[in-house]
Design a protein around this motif. Sequence first.
Motif, mmCIF file in Angstrom:
data_model
loop_
_atom_site.group_PDB
_atom_site.id
_atom_site.type_symbol
_atom_site.label_atom_id
_atom_site.label_comp_id
_atom_site.label_asym_id
_atom_site.label_seq_id
_atom_site.Cartn_x
_atom_site.Cartn_y
_atom_site.Cartn_z
ATOM 1 N N GLN A 64 0.825 -1.213 0.000
ATOM 2 C CA GLN A 64 0.000 0.000 0.000
ATOM 3 C C GLN A 64 0.859 1.262 0.000
ATOM 4 O O GLN A 64 0.474 2.292 -0.539
ATOM 5 C CB GLN A 64 -0.921 -0.008 1.220
ATOM 6 N N MET A 65 2.040 1.159 0.639
ATOM 7 C CA MET A 65 2.938 2.326 0.664
ATOM 8 C C MET A 65 3.318 2.725 -0.754
ATOM 9 O O MET A 65 3.347 3.907 -1.097
ATOM 10 C CB MET A 65 4.218 2.002 1.448
ATOM 11 N N VAL A 66 3.611 1.712 -1.579
ATOM 12 C CA VAL A 66 4.030 2.020 -2.953
ATOM 13 C C VAL A 66 2.890 2.723 -3.700
ATOM 14 O O VAL A 66 3.104 3.744 -4.362
ATOM 15 C CB VAL A 66 4.477 0.730 -3.688
ATOM 16 N N GLY A 109 0.866 10.283 -4.138
ATOM 17 C CA GLY A 109 1.326 11.505 -3.449
ATOM 18 C C GLY A 109 0.929 11.568 -1.991
ATOM 19 O O GLY A 109 1.061 12.607 -1.347
ATOM 20 N N LYS A 110 0.425 10.450 -1.440
ATOM 21 C CA LYS A 110 -0.001 10.500 -0.032
ATOM 22 C C LYS A 110 1.170 10.243 0.906
ATOM 23 O O LYS A 110 1.266 10.821 1.974
ATOM 24 C CB LYS A 110 -1.092 9.453 0.223
ATOM 25 N N VAL A 111 2.038 9.291 0.532
ATOM 26 C CA VAL A 111 3.261 9.075 1.304
ATOM 27 C C VAL A 111 4.364 9.856 0.602
ATOM 28 O O VAL A 111 4.588 9.705 -0.602
ATOM 29 C CB VAL A 111 3.601 7.574 1.407
ATOM 30 N N LYS A 127 9.489 9.227 -7.112
ATOM 31 C CA LYS A 127 8.541 10.324 -6.858
ATOM 32 C C LYS A 127 8.566 10.808 -5.409
ATOM 33 O O LYS A 127 7.894 11.777 -5.061
ATOM 34 C CB LYS A 127 7.114 9.861 -7.191
ATOM 35 N N LEU A 128 9.281 10.099 -4.550
ATOM 36 C CA LEU A 128 9.296 10.486 -3.130
ATOM 37 C C LEU A 128 9.960 11.846 -2.941
ATOM 38 O O LEU A 128 10.931 12.179 -3.632
ATOM 39 C CB LEU A 128 10.087 9.445 -2.323
#
Length: 1005
Positions: A655-657, A663-665, A691-692
């Motif tokens: 889910q993190m990925v 753009g949530k994490v 994208k982080l």
Amino acid sequence: MATATKMNGNRSGTGPAGSTAAVSVTINGATQSAIQGERLVDLINRSGIKLAQVCYHPQLGPVQTCDTCMVEIDGRLARACATTVAEGMKVSTTSPAAHAAQEEAFDRILSNHLLYCTVCDNNNGNCTVHNTTKLLAVEHQHIPFQTKPYEVDNTNPFYRYDPNQCLLCGRCVEACQNVEVNETLSINWEDPHPRVLWDGGSTIGMSSCVSCGHCVTVCPCNALMEKSMLGHAGFLTGISKPALNGMIEVVKDVEPETGFGAIMRLSEAESAMRESRNRKTKTVCTYCGVGCSFDIWTKDRHILKVEPEHGPTNGISTCVKGKFGWDYVNDPDRLTKPLIREGEKLREASWDEALELVARKFTEIKTQYGPDSLAFISSSKCTNEESYLMQKLARAVAGTNNIDNCSRYCQAPATTGLFRTVGYGGDSGSIRDIENADLVLIVGSNTAESHPVLATRVKSAHKLRGQKLIVSDLRENEMARRADLFLHPKPGTDLVWLSAITLYLLENGMAHSEFLKQWVNGLEEYKRSLAPFTMEFASKTTGLPEETIKKVAHMIAEAKGVCILWAMGVTQQSQGSDTSTAISNLLLVTGNYMRTGTGAYPLRGHNNVQGAGDTGSAPGTLPGYQSVSDPEVRARFEAAWRVKLPTTTGLDNHQMVDAIQQGKVRSLYLIGEEMAIVDSNSNYVGDAFSKLDFMVVQDIFFSYTCRFADVVLPGCPSLEKEGTFTSTERRIQRLYQVFEPLEGTRPDWKIIQDVANRLGANWNYEHPSAITGELASLTPLMAGVSYERLEGYKCLQWPVAADGTDQPLLYTQKFAFPDGKARLFPLKWTGAQDQPNEEFDLHLNNGRLLEHFHEGNLTYRVSGIREKTPDTFVEVSPALAQERGIESGTWVMLISRYGQVRVRALVTDRVSGHELYMPMNSTESPVNRLTSSRTDPVTHTPAFKETSARIQILPEKGESPLPRINSRFGHPTPQLGVEVERKWKRSDYRVPGSQLVQIQKPPEQ
Ligand code: SF4
Ligand code: SF4
Ligand code: SF4
Ligand code: FES
């Protein structure tokens, strides 16, 4: 409290297995109390009486080749190692006849071995030949030393064999044939000059030897030695070969005059000096979840050898990785400075600068986007203490439950299946219970390569004790070849045949009704869910004949105890949780829980994947699987940590990925995981990482994943820190620091603490033991865990009560639900998601190899492993090879719906038809460029094993990707151990102390 126990001590069935009745035996005039069935040699040793015993090793059982343990029993000479105690037995170890026989036997041993102890790398206080020479006070050799007409064999990268020093004791043969069960070694007893043979006469390098090291470990002298010892262990052993030979000649020359005594004294002085220089430190293997433990011998930062003996799981056993796979620790590529991104590049930085930046960025992102914009991934290679701190950092300092570890990629479905049915998410017994099973069923696990030492116990029980073995797999791997029955169902259909068997047993009165009545809830509803799983449906869906499925059902019903072992072939499917549940359901219906020799064994992959979950690196559970949504639990942790904790389940890895993509994490802190390669659909994962806003990677090497990092922090491998690991058996074991952390690096627990403190946490852990103390105080599952209780080789298998009582067998009194009863869990079959079609016409499976661990970040740095297995490949069946014109070495492009990789083909009958297999050991051509983002809906574990692909043949043709020196190409020579009877048949053999020239059986048998 569990303590170290020896494995295989009763291998030949002559030990005191299960018996406690006492018998009286008189030894040298004193009465000794023995256990019925005990070996006389064990009683003698236990009584503190010194007796020569060159070929005896308690973990091998009696080999009976050396005759040095001759004793007088009621007036007759007999071998103590091959004698079982009996009431009233009168034994003398020192009578003139016994002593003469021992001396004569040892004299023959010495005719095969030159004593040059002072310049021998095996002169470390534990050489059996040296110590027996001293024990028997041998001054001169009567039978002269004779060289054998063979060269030293140096063709294995890790060890060498010197036939001229070989005693022909056969310990190595016994270990290879019956403990490791690789069946490479034998002795040509009929030859005028017997020696140890590999594959009946090959060089070691070209043989089937898997370099597990069993033979080297048990060799009582220097005939088999680790190359890392040679020239390094002694003060005088590093000298040049001519000088060494000269010194050996000097020793030979002085011996007739001085006798061995003087030579022994000199060598003992040298050996004592070694004691103060060469260190021996207990550690736990850092590779797989079997949990082998051993001493590492070191001289400064040089690893002399790995010495397994006292490990409660492994005893003398290791695989190539644990025994020889440690070069990476001193690899020059180790990261030794933090790195900070500047534009496209990463530059070296001080710890202060790097930590300051991490704290500043975490704070900024949290302030701007909230705590759940941060995410944390702990490492299942790191210690329990480090995982505990990582989840505490996420929850108590960052304020998010976005914390996970790589068990998401493999073990979470198995844990779910067990939580649903029996209450705890761990193996229901120990490896000893697997050994004790009547029938072992392995589903979707290449156990001999992925969990090698555990596999040895199954192979041995199958070979020597008649244990039945059924293997279900897509590939005909080693365990499949050994199995009594090999099933090859269609990919992803295990749930169906497992459920069909369960239904068949229930319908035909073969279920264990008493067990069900007493211990299991939910039978009626479960039965209803089984209705679709008829034999007809199962056969059509799985491709297995009905008779075969029924045969498995009958074998299970008839076995006194069944253990089911499974791994990623089951869990990495879109119904991984359900198939794991089906396994447990079947065990419940057949009453195969709550006894030794029964139970469910999901085989954990990484060394500490069990521990990473146990200690709370999971989005929904605090340490000990305590729910984050339980207010009572939270209150306990909040009081201890003095913070308010987040209340809802966080994001898992998968889910993190997705959340990064959305753009949530915005920030990820990841320790010791090569996530950009080992996660499925790796192109998508890499795209997310790029994208982080901010990414921190902590590792010991500049991994592929580090390329995406903004800060890289250099951690330490296990040999440079203290801590605990928890193996697949739920066994918690301590590792001790072998080396100081490499300059510039820090143990991972210290780095996490540094990060936490820069964020204002004020943690003050001085040592990992303090972290364990805190963990135990907050976690009922581990209430009694402490470093004192884990000292040395002591261990604990959770749950551990406050008084230190642990549970090797998990369910003895009850199951882990409030009413103490297990629960049958109804299931539905949905089928695999990524199916072959016209465009992607082949099924692509993937998994591990014996020699490499995962992508190979550590094992490619071991030169011997690289030599044997230099690259990845794709296995192609002979039928497909013929159909498409593929040979071993043909370059192909594998193309799936998600990506493509260029790789060489290996044609092998391990795979069949249109099924391919690709090992994971590559960072350049990782199989996960091909796998999808589809997951098991319950755990979000990617369905790595459900991949369809097509193969495009490229014009280039290369060498076979596996060189001829890989063990796969050898030809083992199975036999039932050392076969000493063949020695006894030799015309030049006679029993020491007797006039008998030939003897077929020892007198006491
Ligand atoms: S497989 Fe090789 S290393 Fe292992 S015991 Fe046999 S000969 Fe020795
Ligand atoms: S090489 Fe084998 S047979 Fe020779 S001394 Fe060592 S263990 Fe014994
Ligand atoms: S079986 Fe696993 S734990 Fe044991 S030595 Fe091999 S890799 Fe290490
Ligand atoms: S120790 Fe008994 S025969 Fe070797």
